[in-house]
Design a protein around this motif. Structure first.
Motif, PDB file in Angstrom:
ATOM      1  N   THR A  49      17.810  14.886   6.507  1.00  9.89           N
ATOM      2  CA  THR A  49      18.200  13.489   6.743  1.00  9.89           C
ATOM      3  C   THR A  49      18.686  12.836   5.453  1.00  9.89           C
ATOM      4  O   THR A  49      19.736  12.178   5.429  1.00  9.89           O
ATOM      5  N   GLU A  52      22.031  14.237   4.278  1.00  5.58           N
ATOM      6  CA  GLU A  52      23.122  13.655   5.073  1.00  5.58           C
ATOM      7  C   GLU A  52      23.360  12.193   4.677  1.00  5.58           C
ATOM      8  O   GLU A  52      24.500  11.736   4.579  1.00  5.58           O
ATOM      9  N   ALA A  53      22.251  11.476   4.442  1.00  2.00           N
ATOM     10  CA  ALA A  53      22.364  10.071   4.045  1.00  2.00           C
ATOM     11  C   ALA A  53      23.072   9.938   2.706  1.00  2.00           C
ATOM     12  O   ALA A  53      23.921   9.055   2.519  1.00  2.00           O
ATOM     13  N   SER A  56      26.749  10.420   3.100  1.00  3.19           N
ATOM     14  CA  SER A  56      27.476   9.328   3.777  1.00  3.19           C
ATOM     15  C   SER A  56      27.009   7.949   3.325  1.00  3.19           C
ATOM     16  O   SER A  56      27.173   6.979   4.056  1.00  3.19           O
ATOM     17  N   PHE A  60      27.107   3.235   4.336  1.00  9.25           N
ATOM     18  CA  PHE A  60      25.994   2.323   4.586  1.00  9.25           C
ATOM     19  C   PHE A  60      26.410   0.906   4.184  1.00  9.25           C
ATOM     20  O   PHE A  60      26.927   0.681   3.089  1.00  9.25           O
ATOM     21  N   TRP A  69      18.873   2.625   9.254  1.00 11.93           N
ATOM     22  CA  TRP A  69      20.024   3.529   9.090  1.00 11.93           C
ATOM     23  C   TRP A  69      19.545   4.970   8.902  1.00 11.93           C
ATOM     24  O   TRP A  69      20.083   5.909   9.504  1.00 11.93           O
ATOM     25  N   LEU A  70      18.515   5.142   8.077  1.00 13.52           N
ATOM     26  CA  LEU A  70      17.970   6.482   7.837  1.00 13.52           C
ATOM     27  C   LEU A  70      17.350   7.067   9.113  1.00 13.52           C
ATOM     28  O   LEU A  70      17.526   8.247   9.428  1.00 13.52           O
ATOM     29  N   LYS A  72      18.132   6.347  12.102  1.00  4.46           N
ATOM     30  CA  LYS A  72      19.226   6.694  13.022  1.00  4.46           C
ATOM     31  C   LYS A  72      19.791   8.077  12.676  1.00  4.46           C
ATOM     32  O   LYS A  72      20.012   8.915  13.564  1.00  4.46           O
ATOM     33  N   ILE A  73      19.991   8.319  11.388  1.00  5.82           N
ATOM     34  CA  ILE A  73      20.482   9.638  10.964  1.00  5.82           C
ATOM     35  C   ILE A  73      19.494  10.720  11.378  1.00  5.82           C
ATOM     36  O   ILE A  73      19.869  11.777  11.904  1.00  5.82           O
ATOM     37  N   HIS A  76      19.626  11.500  15.006  1.00  3.78           N
ATOM     38  CA  HIS A  76      20.830  12.255  15.364  1.00  3.78           C
ATOM     39  C   HIS A  76      20.648  13.735  15.029  1.00  3.78           C
ATOM     40  O   HIS A  76      21.025  14.614  15.807  1.00  3.78           O
ATOM     41  N   LEU A  77      20.056  13.995  13.866  1.00 11.81           N
ATOM     42  CA  LEU A  77      19.797  15.387  13.481  1.00 11.81           C
ATOM     43  C   LEU A  77      18.772  16.021  14.412  1.00 11.81           C
ATOM     44  O   LEU A  77      18.891  17.185  14.805  1.00 11.81           O
ATOM     45  N   ALA A 146      19.502   3.984  17.149  1.00 11.67           N
ATOM     46  CA  ALA A 146      18.856   5.215  16.687  1.00 11.67           C
ATOM     47  C   ALA A 146      18.686   6.217  17.822  1.00 11.67           C
ATOM     48  O   ALA A 146      18.915   7.410  17.654  1.00 11.67           O
TER      49      ALA A 146
END
Lengths: 203, 289
Positions: A49, A52-53, A56, A60, A69-70, A72-73, A76-77, A146
């Motif tokens: 996570t 990836e954060a 990208s 943010f 935001w984290l 949500k990432i 998704h993973l 999320a």
């Protein structure tokens, strides 16, 4: 004084990421561990996570909720992992979840971990929204983003999840001054019946 | 607002997800309802309890060293990642582009070098032609090398015999120009057909040299009478056929020298080509076989 521009920019980006995102590593780990019930997999998911954060981080929006935001990432993973593998506990057998839902509370846990034990007995999709709202303090929209579900679903799941949690807590909840009433007990029964059918109307 | 209404929205109130107007309704209700105030405090307490237990759970405790190893790994990645991430397929494209560029570059260098060699050969041929004019027509030093054009045609170059028709050549010259001699002589290792003309009290040499394609004029294509220049202080006009170069060399001014060259070039070109054609045809036939 006159560093290379690219190196300088990288250092600035890292400093920004380190101060804004990294402090949430413990929150993400606890959430990952709760969802996966496995330390190694949780560590792996959190690392993935943050990698990836970091990649990208330029996307943010400064001033918004970095923890949301984290998360949500991470979801998704996790969703990607769920699709790739059926062995993860978070997509465990529905019957197992139902059994846990209707299992009676262990009488010895009332004073200590009872709240968490009661939470564990909820179906996964109720646990998620309750944790994201009450523990991680995400708002409805952030939870919806999320989990990639409509905001109305978030609200209905929260309502049912909390109601069910209160009924699960029983005496412990009453000791905190929370009345569970007939309505909450009825919801618990209906919930169990609905989930047994394989599809929940709770959303 | 009734107590049952409040219980429905109490959690949304705690999450600050209600509209402002609804918030006011809740506050007004709470002011007058001690039971709901207690319910709200209890729900808030449950959230606090849940958050606290969750964050303090031994089962969910962050492993020792995890934070530091995570930070180290991320820092390494942040400070040493490549500036531009190039997809693997792009490397193939880049490699192909580089190969093409190198290939085109090598080809260009090769052609440039070939061009340079042709220019050097042309300069050498021109120098030989002007040298022949000087040594033979002006200073008569090449008498020992002189043979007839007919003989040169038989022994060295068929085209040389074709330009031996002095009558036709005289007729092609401009008024006032007189053909003095037509022979074959050798200078600087080359054998020429050499036609000597007198014009305006000046000796003009028409030097025909064999060119196997190694020498090319930078300005004149075969058949064109375009190369006019000076060499060794002489005026030179030149034109090319497939295998021969013709130089008109004199100390005349550029205009007069060019006049001589223009007047003789159609005839000479025709005569020289007729000497080349059988050879070309022969070579062509051999190629077909």
């Amino acid at each position: 004084m006159f560093g290379f521009p690219r190196e300088k920019r990288r250092l600035e980006d890292w400093a920004s990421f380190e101060s804004e995102a990294l402090p949430f590593h413990a929150d993400l780990y606890r959430l990952a561990k709760w969802l996966l019930r496995n330390q190694a997999e949780a560590e792996d998911l959190v690392q993935e996570t943050f990698v990836e954060a970091l990649r990208s981080f330029h996307r943010f929006e400064q001033g918004t909720n970095c923890r949301a935001w984290l998360i949500k990432i991470m979801y998704h993973l996790l969703s990607k992992r769920r699709r790739e593998s059926n062995r993860l506990r978070v997509v465990g057998d529905v019957d197992e979840q139902i059994a846990e839902t209707v299992a009676p509370a262990a009488s010895g846990d009332l004073a200590g971990e009872e709240v968490l034990n009661a939470l564990k007995r909820l179906p996964q999709h109720y646990q998620e929204v309750v944790i994201l709202s009450d523990v991680e303090e995400l708002n409805y929209k952030e939870i919806a983003d999320a989990l990639s579900i409509p905001i109305g679903t978030v609200m209905s799941r929260l309502s049912r999840g909390r109601s069910l949690l209160r009924s699960e807590l029983g005496n412990y909840a009453r000791s905190l001054g929370i009345g569970i009433g007939k309505e909450a007990a009825g919801k618990k029964l209906r919930l169990a019946e609905t989930d047994r059918g394989g599809k929940s109307n709770a959303v | 607002m009734q107590c049952s209404d409040f219980r429905e929205i109490a959690d949304s109130y705690l999450s600050d997800e209600l509209l402002i107007e609804t918030n006011h309704d809740v506050i007004r209700h709470l002011e007058s309802c001690a039971e709901c105030r207690g319910e709200l405090a209890a729900r808030r307490g449950l959230r606090h309890e849940l958050r606290t237990k969750f964050n303090q759970s031994a089962e969910l405790r962050v492993p020792d060293g995890f934070a530091e190893s995570l930070r180290t790994r991320l820092r390494e990645q942040a400070l040493h990642r490549p500036g531009i991430v190039i997809p693997r397929i792009a490397y193939v494209g880049i490699a192909a582009g580089v190969l093409i560029a190198v290939g085109v570059g090598l080809l260009a260098v090769q052609r440039w070098r070939a061009g340079q060699r042709e220019l050097v050969a042309w300069a050498s041929l021109t120098n030989s032609a002007t040298g022949d004019h000087r040594e033979c027509a002006l200073e008569h030093k090449l008498k020992s090398t002189i043979i007839s054009l007919s003989e040169a045609g038989r022994v060295y170059d068929r085209a040389y015999a074709n330009v031996a028709d002095q009558t036709s050549l005289q007729e092609s010259l401009p008024p006032g120009a007189q053909l003095l001699d037509a022979h074959s002589c050798a200078f600087a290792g080359r054998r020429f057909a050499h036609l000597v003309v007198k014009y305006d009290d000046q000796v003009v040499s028409i030097v025909i040299a064999r060119n196997d394609g190694n020498a090319k004029s930078p300005t004149a294509r075969p058949g064109d009478l375009a190369a006019v220049f000076t060499s060794d202080s002489y005026q030179v006009a030149a034109f090319q056929t497939a295998n021969h170069a013709v130089f008109v060399v004199s100390s005349l001014n550029e205009t007069d020298n060019m006049t001589i060259a223009r007047s003789v070039s159609p005839l000479l070109e025709k005569q020289i080509r007729s000497g080349e054609e059988p050879l070309q045809a022969k070579l062509s036939n051999e190629g077909k076989r």
